[in-house]
Design a protein around this motif. Sequence first.
Motif, mmCIF file in Angstrom:
data_model
loop_
_atom_site.group_PDB
_atom_site.id
_atom_site.type_symbol
_atom_site.label_atom_id
_atom_site.label_comp_id
_atom_site.label_asym_id
_atom_site.label_seq_id
_atom_site.Cartn_x
_atom_site.Cartn_y
_atom_site.Cartn_z
ATOM 1 N N TRP A 13 40.134 34.822 38.283
ATOM 2 C CA TRP A 13 40.483 35.256 36.922
ATOM 3 C C TRP A 13 39.240 35.525 36.095
ATOM 4 N N LYS A 14 38.306 34.620 36.180
ATOM 5 C CA LYS A 14 37.100 34.713 35.358
ATOM 6 C C LYS A 14 36.364 36.027 35.610
ATOM 7 N N PHE A 162 43.604 26.964 30.739
ATOM 8 C CA PHE A 162 44.949 27.270 31.226
ATOM 9 C C PHE A 162 45.421 26.192 32.200
ATOM 10 N N TYR A 163 44.618 25.929 33.219
ATOM 11 C CA TYR A 163 45.032 24.971 34.248
ATOM 12 C C TYR A 163 44.830 23.523 33.806
ATOM 13 N N ALA A 193 46.071 38.708 33.901
ATOM 14 C CA ALA A 193 45.732 37.725 34.937
ATOM 15 C C ALA A 193 46.858 36.710 35.111
ATOM 16 N N VAL A 194 47.409 36.242 33.997
ATOM 17 C CA VAL A 194 48.500 35.263 34.054
ATOM 18 C C VAL A 194 49.708 35.848 34.771
ATOM 19 N N GLU A 195 50.078 37.079 34.446
ATOM 20 C CA GLU A 195 51.260 37.688 35.050
ATOM 21 C C GLU A 195 51.028 37.991 36.523
ATOM 22 N N PRO A 209 54.218 24.023 35.262
ATOM 23 C CA PRO A 209 55.203 24.047 34.167
ATOM 24 C C PRO A 209 55.609 25.471 33.820
ATOM 25 N N GLU A 210 56.708 25.608 33.135
ATOM 26 C CA GLU A 210 57.220 26.933 32.776
ATOM 27 C C GLU A 210 56.816 27.363 31.378
ATOM 28 N N ARG A 211 55.966 26.583 30.718
ATOM 29 C CA ARG A 211 55.703 26.880 29.317
ATOM 30 C C ARG A 211 54.748 28.046 29.115
ATOM 31 N N ASP A 212 53.961 28.417 30.101
ATOM 32 C CA ASP A 212 52.983 29.510 29.956
ATOM 33 C C ASP A 212 53.466 30.756 30.675
#
Length: 212
Positions: A13-14, A162-163, A193-195, A209-212
Amino acid sequence: MILYGHPFSSYTWKALIPLWADGTPFEFRSVEQFGAEFAALAPFGQFPLLDDGGTVVAESSIIIEYLQRHHPGPNIWIPEGDAGLRVRFLDRVFDGRIMDTAQVAVANALRPAEHKDPHGVEQGMKRLRRHYDWLEGELGEDGWAAGDHFTLADCAAVPALFYADWIERIGPERPRLNAYRARLLAHPAVSKAVEQARPFRHYFPLGAPERD
């Protein structure tokens, strides 16, 4: 240019974020499909790895500096002078103090039962909370890690926070750090990147978790 990595990899990602943010032409090759090709190039067997027409560049921070030198775009990832020192320092904080400390719990989850180290995890999470507290005092109420511009420091902060927040919640007692994480996730390159990584969340050994 070819960037080897994995969509769920924090350091991939970075490196991806500045490439996307600058609109730099490149091809992404996942190590799941191109593992042998990657292994033939990688000096340490670690990704991300950049191949620029035969010039091989390892380590995410160095990849970003290489891109700024040889494929500059609209963003300045490492400014000149003392501002650049601040950016490099925060890059090390996010990689070494946040990401590496959070990985203590991940590594423990991957160990066989007879080698679990709950005390080591407890101590690691204490350190992580202390690092969170330090960042809470350093960050502004808006903007980015090192001021008004998105830099190398923010590229490092994205996967680290994020992690890490999945492992040890930042918590409401750190409103500036929480707000900064939210600003990062709203950045278009970060959102991409997240998607891109979402289908691989089952790889996370502690449960994603499902929050992000």
